[in-house]
Design a protein around this motif. Structure first.
Motif, PDB file in Angstrom:
ATOM      1  N   LEU A   1       0.811  -1.220   0.000  1.00 60.53           N
ATOM      2  CA  LEU A   1       0.000   0.000   0.000  1.00 60.53           C
ATOM      3  C   LEU A   1       0.845   1.270   0.000  1.00 60.53           C
ATOM      4  CD1 LEU A   1      -2.820  -1.073   2.497  1.00 60.53           C
ATOM      5  CD2 LEU A   1      -2.977  -0.861   0.009  1.00 60.53           C
ATOM      6  N   HIS A   2       2.067   1.196   0.534  1.00 60.84           N
ATOM      7  CA  HIS A   2       2.957   2.361   0.471  1.00 60.84           C
ATOM      8  C   HIS A   2       3.593   2.504  -0.913  1.00 60.84           C
ATOM      9  CE1 HIS A   2       3.345   4.466   4.327  1.00 60.84           C
ATOM     10  NE2 HIS A   2       2.986   3.324   4.882  1.00 60.84           N
ATOM     11  N   LYS A   3       3.700   1.374  -1.612  1.00 60.03           N
ATOM     12  CA  LYS A   3       4.246   1.318  -2.977  1.00 60.03           C
ATOM     13  C   LYS A   3       5.753   1.534  -3.012  1.00 60.03           C
ATOM     14  CE  LYS A   3      -0.112   2.807  -5.041  1.00 60.03           C
ATOM     15  NZ  LYS A   3      -0.796   3.791  -5.905  1.00 60.03           N
ATOM     16  N   GLN A   4       6.249   2.585  -2.369  1.00 61.31           N
ATOM     17  CA  GLN A   4       7.692   2.853  -2.356  1.00 61.31           C
ATOM     18  C   GLN A   4       8.324   2.318  -1.070  1.00 61.31           C
ATOM     19  OE1 GLN A   4       7.009   7.175  -2.875  1.00 61.31           O
ATOM     20  NE2 GLN A   4       8.500   7.065  -4.543  1.00 61.31           N
ATOM     21  N   ILE A   5       9.460   1.635  -1.195  1.00 60.51           N
ATOM     22  CA  ILE A   5      10.169   1.125  -0.023  1.00 60.51           C
ATOM     23  C   ILE A   5      10.566   2.276   0.900  1.00 60.51           C
ATOM     24  CG2 ILE A   5      12.249  -0.057   0.781  1.00 60.51           C
ATOM     25  CD1 ILE A   5      10.257  -1.945  -0.443  1.00 60.51           C
ATOM     26  N   ILE A   6      11.000   3.417   0.326  1.00 66.13           N
ATOM     27  CA  ILE A   6      11.427   4.548   1.134  1.00 66.13           C
ATOM     28  C   ILE A   6      10.270   5.099   1.952  1.00 66.13           C
ATOM     29  CG2 ILE A   6      11.029   6.201  -0.748  1.00 66.13           C
ATOM     30  CD1 ILE A   6      13.793   6.380   1.929  1.00 66.13           C
TER      31      ILE A   6
END
Length: 452
Positions: A297-302
């Motif tokens: 759900l955040h899509k980006q690891i960062i």
């Protein structure tokens, strides 16, 4: 009723210390009671306390609970969760509606996962306050905060309930019971169809989901309200990879992040498909699922990692206070205090009253040990043995324990720490309202245990 709430609030504002100080006070209280009520000497009690602080199994449990809380918080900061929260806050046009909606959704999400429900309720309460500030809506912020915490009244009967999940694990009873005769009289494990998905628990949870928000709505109609000012609004950070080169861009790549999250979810789903019963739903499975959802759900690891950093702050109180409560647990168990409490209720119980007294004793123990899983580890064996001796179905006694555990969460501020951090409220602000909900919950649990 309002006079009573205001009176309790005034007392708390003058006398209630921080949750950490409460844990210290409970530690000394437990040691004192062990000294005067049992034959244990001071040195033995201190040794038990020190060993309990670092109990390996309980430290593993601590890690599981912290992960549930942190990952729940991380999911609460996703665009998906933010969109849901924004739609809910758009409906909060008055103090009474705000309190009812916050309570309803806090309970609903807590039934799915206690950590997510606690954080979702906290963020929702904070967002409602921000919405009220922007639109000049008068609210009672402590009431809204208490509504955000009300999910902890229902969590143990939900999908992340510690005791039901532990007994669903194969051979768990062998880990906590050494009496072979007793083990021969109970099944290898009890899957969730006997506990969380039992008719009694479904009725209990449905009643809580209706009655508690209705109560908050009625209270919200009568309490004093005012315009509030909220600074430092909760916002999700945006990340850009424009100035990065090479492998640095991986952490910012949305496709990569979603693939990793999806892979973890597939692993979790595969575990469920292979299982022959609901026993696969344990703390590790829940954390694996939450981890996959959070990354997906955040899509980006960062973005995921930044949310984790923020979420860890909410777990600080649990990390430092859990060992204190483990020490209390060890003293209760080794000194025989816990057996005294359980035996007292067994002696005055029969087939009809034992579940009720189990709820009472669990509520009392929860004040000293605010951990559903930890409480089950020390109180569970005695409840199982008494259930067999008295002739009460063990699943009913187990659910009675869960109801007692979640009942006194409304007066034990330990689990409110993340909510207090997010909302900038204090325990003494919300407790007058949560105590009222505790009394209401008591009658709901009592009636269901008697009639069903």
């Amino acid at each position: 009723m309002l006079k009573l709430i205001n009176g309790v609030a005034l007392i708390f504002r003058r006398t209630l210390p921080s949750p950490f100080s409460i844990a210290i006070i409970l530690t000394f209280t437990t040691i004192f009671l062990a000294l005067i009520l049992t034959e244990s000497n001071f040195i033995t009690i201190l040794n038990s306390w020190e060993e309990g602080l670092w109990n390996p199994k309980l430290m593993t449990f601590t890690t599981q609970m912290i992960l549930m809380l942190v990952l729940g918080y991380v999911i609460g900061l996703t665009p998906f969760a933010n969109n849901i929260i924004s739609k809910i806050t758009g409906l909060c046009s008055s103090n009474s509606r705000s309190a009812a909606l916050v309570s309803f959704f806090s309970i609903l999400v807590s039934l799915l996962n206690w950590g997510l429900g606690l954080i979702f309720g906290a963020i929702l309460a904070r967002k409602v306050a921000e919405h009220a500030c922007e639109n000049k809506v008068q609210i009672n912020y402590p009431l809204i905060g208490a509504a955000g915490y009300s999910g902890l009244m229902a969590w143990h009967g939900g999908l992340s309930g510690s005791a039901p999940l532990k007994i669903a694990e194969k051979n768990h009873f062998k880990d906590i019971i050494s009496d072979e005769n007793l083990l021969s009289k109970i099944p290898e494990n009890l899957d969730l169809s006997y506990t969380i998905f039992s008719p009694m628990n479904i009725i209990v949870c449905s009643t809580l989901l209706f009655i508690i928000p209705l109560t908050f709505y009625l209270i919200g109609k009568r309490v004093k309200t005012k315009e509030i000012f909220i600074k430092n609004k909760l916002k999700k950070k945006k990340f850009s990879s424009n100035n990065l080169i090479g492998a640095e861009k991986i952490d910012f790549n949305r496709i990569f992040g979603q693939i990793i999250g999806l892979f973890i979810l597939i692993v979790a789903i595969n575990k469920g498909i292979k299982a022959s019963s609901l026993s696969f739903i344990d703390p590790n499975f829940i954390n694996l699922t939450l981890l996959g959802l959070a990354i997906f759900l955040h899509k980006q690891i960062i973005s995921f990692l930044e949310a984790v950093k923020e979420g860890i702050q909410n777990a600080a109180g649990i990390l430092i206070q859990f060992p204190l409560y483990f020490g209390i647990m060890a003293v209760l168990k080794d000194s025989g205090l816990i057996e005294m409490i359980s035996d007292l209720f067994v002696q005055i119980s029969n087939e009809n009253t034992f579940p009720i007294y189990t709820m009472f004793s669990a509520g009392l123990v929860n004040i000293f040990v605010p951990s559903g899983g930890g409480q089950w580890m020390i109180q569970g064996p005695m409840i199982l043995q008494a259930s067999i001796e008295i002739g009460v179905p063990i699943q009913k006694s187990i659910m009675a324990l869960t109801y007692g555990d979640q009942l006194t969460n409304m007066m034990q501020p330990f689990w409110a720490l993340p909510l207090l951090y997010i909302t900038n409220l204090k325990a003494k602000d919300i407790l007058p309202y949560t105590l009222l909900i505790m009394i209401l919950g008591f009658f709901i649990f009592l009636i269901c245990l008697i009639l069903i």
